[in-house]
Design an enzyme around this catalytic site. Structure first.
Site, short mmCIF file in Angstrom:
data_model
loop_
_atom_site.label_atom_id
_atom_site.label_comp_id
_atom_site.label_asym_id
_atom_site.label_seq_id
_atom_site.Cartn_x
_atom_site.Cartn_y
_atom_site.Cartn_z
N LYS A 38 0.40 -1.33 0.21
CA LYS A 38 -0.25 0.46 0.14
C LYS A 38 1.18 1.37 0.18
O LYS A 38 0.51 2.38 -0.46
CB LYS A 38 -0.92 0.41 1.34
CG LYS A 38 -1.69 1.18 1.14
CD LYS A 38 -2.90 1.57 0.32
CE LYS A 38 -3.54 3.39 0.66
NZ LYS A 38 -4.09 3.21 -0.25
N LYS A 46 -0.18 11.81 6.41
CA LYS A 46 0.22 10.52 7.17
C LYS A 46 1.06 9.64 6.61
O LYS A 46 1.63 8.87 6.28
CB LYS A 46 -0.78 9.96 7.69
CG LYS A 46 -1.07 8.78 8.81
CD LYS A 46 -1.63 7.42 7.62
CE LYS A 46 -2.48 7.36 7.38
NZ LYS A 46 -3.39 6.57 6.65
P1 NAP Z 1 -11.96 9.02 7.94
O1 NAP Z 1 -12.77 9.27 6.84
O2 NAP Z 1 -11.61 9.80 8.56
O3 NAP Z 1 -12.58 7.34 9.24
C1 NAP Z 1 -12.21 7.23 9.78
C2 NAP Z 1 -12.95 6.58 11.06
O4 NAP Z 1 -12.47 5.75 12.20
C3 NAP Z 1 -13.96 7.63 11.83
O5 NAP Z 1 -14.95 7.41 11.62
C4 NAP Z 1 -13.39 7.17 12.86
O6 NAP Z 1 -15.12 7.83 14.21
C5 NAP Z 1 -13.09 6.25 13.75
N1 NAP Z 1 -12.13 6.15 14.55
C6 NAP Z 1 -11.14 6.94 14.48
N2 NAP Z 1 -10.86 6.44 16.07
C7 NAP Z 1 -11.22 5.56 16.05
C8 NAP Z 1 -11.21 5.43 17.13
N3 NAP Z 1 -10.50 4.57 18.53
N4 NAP Z 1 -12.18 4.47 18.11
C9 NAP Z 1 -13.82 4.02 16.66
N5 NAP Z 1 -13.34 4.67 16.18
C10 NAP Z 1 -12.38 5.52 15.67
O7 NAP Z 1 -10.89 7.82 6.89
P2 NAP Z 1 -11.13 7.41 5.81
O8 NAP Z 1 -11.08 7.93 4.36
O9 NAP Z 1 -12.03 6.28 5.45
O10 NAP Z 1 -9.72 6.19 6.35
C11 NAP Z 1 -9.64 5.05 6.38
C12 NAP Z 1 -7.83 4.38 6.53
O11 NAP Z 1 -8.36 4.05 5.14
C13 NAP Z 1 -7.25 5.47 6.35
O12 NAP Z 1 -5.84 4.75 7.18
C14 NAP Z 1 -6.73 5.58 4.99
O13 NAP Z 1 -5.54 6.27 4.87
C15 NAP Z 1 -7.38 4.39 4.23
N6 NAP Z 1 -7.82 4.43 2.96
C16 NAP Z 1 -8.64 5.41 2.54
C17 NAP Z 1 -9.13 6.14 1.39
C18 NAP Z 1 -9.91 7.19 0.82
O14 NAP Z 1 -10.11 6.93 -0.59
N7 NAP Z 1 -10.64 7.99 1.97
C19 NAP Z 1 -8.73 5.48 0.25
C20 NAP Z 1 -7.78 3.77 0.77
C21 NAP Z 1 -7.87 4.01 1.82
P3 NAP Z 1 -15.46 10.06 13.88
O15 NAP Z 1 -16.49 9.75 13.31
O16 NAP Z 1 -15.48 10.26 15.43
O17 NAP Z 1 -13.77 10.74 13.80
#
Ligand code: NAP
Length: 294
Positions: A172, A240
């Site tokens: 990744k 990050k």
């Molecule tokens: P995001 O929208 O910020 O979602 C992260 C989620 O995790 C939020 O709902 C957050 O809750 C929750 N969370 C954080 N800490 C927590 C805890 N201690 N306990 C329970 N829930 C918790 O991020 P995302 O875009 O979905 O990305 C998630 C991962 O996938 C990351 O590592 C990112 O690098 C990877 N990724 C993202 C994409 C993309 O296009 N977005 C593509 C590939 C990979 P809250 O609602 O309270 O914030």
């Protein structure tokens, strides 16, 4: 009977991925830091849970989709974490993008409680998560990978076992070098075209048809046309990943000169308060530098 799946982290990616598991017929127990996405999943048929410990106690396979390494460490090994609720035989699949070294550390700690871990980060963006067409890059025991393959197939299309725990993460990180570089090259190209007076729609059509065409161009085309950068994938999260890439590259002795410059461009976007925008917004920085901002 389908295995009961736990899902923690219902953000931009986790929410649609969890919904696809429900659609595939898996009973689902969900947890998230904020409550609203949990309620949304409950309306779609999932059961709510109040802590990672509680989720772990109720499922056979547990998936996390969290922002970064410290979040995974806390959810897996912290107070009220997975380790406190897990039954022996639980399969833990972390699909977040985190440090491969941390994945290996968490996997080792969980193994002592009879939990097997896979790291399985994804690529394909929010659209890939919604359409269940993600590329899923998996590290860990091959027999465990084979056992959970149908679960991956409910969320993705290209599913690759790459080797032991941590190898999903390294793959990744390689993916993220290419995406950040591609978006930066697109930003420079489209800024040059803009200052020369070209029509953006026509430019993108011409570029898409040749060797410069890419999934990045296709998926971000509407952002460039609307000059609107709602995430998607946030600059904060890609920054990050660039940090994780440089950390791994230094540990392995791999110079990454281009990625180091791209990292600083993403840093500048954060300094300008644009960390919450989609990563395609790197173009806004190049447009600022060229004096052609919208
Ligand atoms: P995001 O929208 O910020 O979602 C992260 C989620 O995790 C939020 O709902 C957050 O809750 C929750 N969370 C954080 N800490 C927590 C805890 N201690 N306990 C329970 N829930 C918790 O991020 P995302 O875009 O979905 O990305 C998630 C991962 O996938 C990351 O590592 C990112 O690098 C990877 N990724 C993202 C994409 C993309 O296009 N977005 C593509 C590939 C990979 P809250 O609602 O309270 O914030």
């Amino acid at each position: 009977m389908a295995q009961v799946i736990g899902f923690i982290g219902l953000g931009i990616m986790g929410r649609p991925m969890a919904k696809n598991l429900l659609k595939a017929g898996y009973p689902l127990v969900v947890h998230n830091r904020s409550r609203a996405p949990v309620d949304e999943l409950v309306r779609a048929g999932a059961r709510a849970s109040t802590s990672p410990r509680e989720v772990a106690a109720q499922c056979e396979v547990l998936v996390t989709m969290l922002p970064n390494s410290p979040d995974v460490e806390q959810v897996a090994l912290g107070k009220d974490g997975i380790i406190e609720g897990a039954r022996r035989g639980l399969i833990y699949v972390d699909m977040s993008t985190i440090s491969p070294i941390v994945s290996q550390k968490v996997g080792k700690a969980l193994a002592a409680s009879g939990v097997t871990m896979l790291d399985a980060p994804v690529s394909g963006g929010e659209k890939g998560a919604i359409d269940a067409t993600l590329s899923i890059m998996v590290g860990g025991d091959k027999a465990v990978f084979d056992a959970v393959l149908p679960i991956f197939e409910a969320m993705g299309r290209t599913i690759t076992h790459l080797g032991p725990l941590g190898f999903g993460g390294f793959t990744k990180l390689a993916n993220q070098i290419i995406v950040a570089g591609n978006l930066t090259a697109l930003a420079e190209a489209l800024t040059l075209a803009k200052k020369a007076g070209l029509d953006r729609d026509l430019t993108l059509t011409a570029l898409a048809g040749g060797l410069a065409g890419s999934k990045c161009l296709e998926q971000k085309r509407s952002n460039y046309l609307a000059n609107a950068y709602t995430p998607g994938f946030k600059i904060d999260l890609h920054y990050k990943d660039l940090g994780l890439i440089m950390e791994s590259a230094r540990a392995l002795g791999v110079p990454l000169p281009t990625t180091a410059v791209v990292q600083e461009l993403f840093n500048a976007l954060r300094v300008k308060g644009r960390g919450g925008l989609d990563h395609s917004a790197v173009i806004t920085l190049l447009e600022d530098l060229a004096g052609v901002s919208a």
